[in-house]
Design an enzyme around this catalytic site. Structure first.
Site, short mmCIF file in Angstrom:
data_model
loop_
_atom_site.label_atom_id
_atom_site.label_comp_id
_atom_site.label_asym_id
_atom_site.label_seq_id
_atom_site.Cartn_x
_atom_site.Cartn_y
_atom_site.Cartn_z
N GLY A 45 1.09 -1.31 -0.33
CA GLY A 45 0.26 -0.07 -0.27
C GLY A 45 0.48 1.29 0.15
CB SER A 69 -2.68 -3.58 13.85
OG SER A 69 -2.47 -2.24 13.61
CB CYS A 128 -5.85 -0.17 5.14
SG CYS A 128 -5.00 -0.69 6.72
N GLY A 215 -5.40 -15.31 6.56
CA GLY A 215 -4.39 -15.98 6.63
C GLY A 215 -5.95 -17.74 6.21
N GLY A 241 -7.76 -14.04 -0.24
CA GLY A 241 -7.81 -14.03 1.66
C GLY A 241 -7.81 -15.86 1.52
N GLY A 242 -7.18 -15.95 2.37
CA GLY A 242 -6.31 -17.33 2.74
C GLY A 242 -6.20 -18.04 1.46
#
Lengths: 302, 264
Positions: A45, A69, A128, A215, A241-242
């Site tokens: 990003g 984070s 985000c 994950g 996503g994972g």
């Protein structure tokens, strides 16, 4: 056998990209893999000005996943264009710059700069969960997504993909917001807002208290959202996503994704993305699939 | 050059109830590994636990391509690692880190470690003894006698070894930093190397600053990738403003930092 795809106007040799924030700007992986084998790279990003990121601890492992984070720590677009872009241009892979900002003005200013660069597309980060302003603050509603995306669209001629947050009641609303504002595609999911507590100190493990969950643990949620979003819009979907295997990637494509991203999987092994490329090819051979595009959205619902 | 390899487990030693030493054959990693580097181990070939475990290097047998690491069982990852068997292959990523301990011909150095933080200092002391004429004084601090590990090994790579225990059950009672301070009053070392618990590192850092002694510290932080992309293992840089803190990363700039460069 054709593995090449056209994602929102971005031509890629295969449907596998690496997800923003899990691959830096590529350099660190050159020792381990041939970057030319990737369909594309979604960069870390990147914002108009450098960002220092959040206080540590920034990461915490959870069951089959992790919380982060980071807070969008990045060197800023000027550094990117002078240092990382020339490096990335050495490789035959699509360069998709993940763009983040804390206000509409910032997104627009950044998009103006990105429009002048030799890149393949922009992934607009409206998702985000780890920064105080911008990003997810815009990404949870139809209106919010539409507003930022429209303003960016006015100054950006390159393919525009809007990255959506799963932290919503209906993913179809922000997906439509992106489409109605003229986006060329959407990507999802960004991380799910989560929290983990140290029961001995009675404090959250992350300094920022909450963070984004990613994950394999999030994969079923992501597959469901990719399905729902792809039903709501006509523009293509970049699904993530994972994903850690080719089978995972196929699942996303059946659900409606035209291409996929490997994210947290890159932390398991530096060559995980290549294993996904190979896994897709193996699946195609096994089921005699001539063109990978032919399976997109072909899930047969019960 | 970092590599991701399958390294055969040659030997496992149980040093304490919950502390294990593994010897692995990892020629490619050993070739370029330096004191201070670490490795990341995928404890099992599964998605749970998901992330690799970062572990410091204890000893390198360069000519044999053998790497040794020591770890304490602290959670599910290290529990699974402790169950691995000789002959099995371990998925290892390394050597990791950019900032490593500086091996130079010093006149005298002080190496100070606390608890399990002593392990990454062994290869440093060994290389200083093998490659230079440096006088090496090692200070090791433990809570009590039962927790003392590798006394003979550290003795063999030092000119002098001072052991302290918090409760006085072995060696000198008190903190090792106090012994280091006493000795520094007599003769200032050219450098202090440190690794251990945060309170110890803070005390060493502030003493080194006060006396203007160059000091290198090995730091740890929760991390994911180990190769500089997730940006998880942040450490605050010294001299950055309170309202706009700046960060290095343990796996990218460290794990060994000049004490003056970081705020811990």
């Amino acid at each position: 056998m054709n593995t090449s795809v056209n994602l929102a106007g971005i031509k890629m040799k295969n449907p596998v990209t690496v997800a923003s924030g899990t691959f830096g700007y590529g350099r660190e992986f050159e020792e381990f893999i041939d970057l030319n084998k990737l369909g594309g790279i979604c960069t870390k990003g990147t914002s108009l000005k450098p960002k220092a990121g959040n206080k540590p601890p920034r990461v915490y492992e959870t069951t089959a996943g992790m919380l982060n984070s980071i807070g969008l720590q990045n060197p800023g677009v000027e550094y990117f264009m002078n240092n990382d872009l020339p490096y990335l241009k050495k490789f035959d892979t699509a360069i998709i710059v993940n763009a983040c900002g804390s206000s509409i003005d910032e997104y627009v200013e950044l998009a103006k700069v990105l429009n002048t660069l030799d890149i393949d597309g922009v992934e607009l980060n409206l998702s985000c969960p780890n920064v105080k302003a911008g990003c997810m603050a815009f990404g949870t509603t139809y209106e919010g997504v539409k507003q930022v995306t429209s303003e960016v669209r006015k100054v950006l001629d390159k393919p525009l993909i809007v990255k959506l947050t799963p932290n919503v009641t209906s993913i179809q609303d922000p997906a439509r917001g992106a489409e109605d504002a003229g986006a060329d595609g959407i990507s999802l999911i960004n991380t799910l807002l989560g929290m983990s507590i140290d029961i001995h100190t009675k404090r959250p493990h992350l300094a920022n208290n909450m963070g984004g969950l990613s994950g394999p643990a999030v994969k079923p949620v992501a597959v469901r959202m990719v399905y729902q979003a792809s039903q709501a819009v006509k523009i293509p979907v970049l699904g993530l996503g994972g994903i850690v295997t080719g089978e995972d990637a196929i699942e996303f494509m059946l659900a409606g994704a035209s291409a996929v991203s490997v994210g947290t999987g890159n932390f398991i092994a530096p060559d995980q993305s290549i294993k996904v490329v190979e896994g897709i090819e193996n699946y195609m051979k096994k089921y005699s699939i001539e063109d990978i595009n032919s399976i997109v959205g072909t899930v047969q619902m019960n | 050059m970092k590599v991701n390899c399958k390294a055969e487990i040659l030997k496992i030693e149980k040093l304490k109830e919950d502390i294990y030493k593994f010897s692995i054959k990892a020629e490619e990693i050993v070739k370029t590994a330096k004191p201070g580097h670490f490795i990341e181990i995928r404890v099992v070939d599964a998605i749970e636990p998901l992330l690799r475990r970062p572990i410091s290097i204890y000893n390198l047998e360069k000519d044999q391509g053998i790497l040794e690491f020591i770890f304490q069982v602290k959670g599910k990852g290290t529990e699974l690692l402790a169950k691995r068997k000789v002959g099995e292959k371990l998925d290892v990523l390394g050597p990791l880190g950019y900032g490593t301990f500086s091996i130079k011909d010093y006149k005298k150095v002080a190496i100070i470690g606390g608890g399990i933080g002593t392990f990454p200092l062994y290869e440093l002391a060994k290389e200083l003894k093998e490659q230079t004429t440096t006088n090496v004084h090692i200070y090791m601090g433990f809570r009590n006698k039962e927790l003392i590990t590798l006394e003979q090994e550290f003795k063999s790579v030092s000119d002098e070894l001072t052991i302290t225990t918090d409760d006085g059950s072995y060696g000198i009672q008190g903190f090792s930093i106090n012994e280091l301070k006493k000795d520094c009053e007599k003769e200032t070392p050219d450098k202090i190397f440190a690794c251990g618990p945060l309170p110890m590192l803070k005390a060493v850092q502030s003493y080194a600053k006060e006396k203007n002694i160059p000091c290198e510290m090995s730091l740890e932080q929760k991390m994911a990738c180990g190769i500089g992309v997730c940006l998880g293992c942040a450490v605050k840089t010294a001299r950055s403003p309170e309202d706009n803190p700046q960060y290095w990363h343990v796996c990218k700039a460290g794990p060994v930092f000049n004490a003056q460069d970081v705020e811990i």
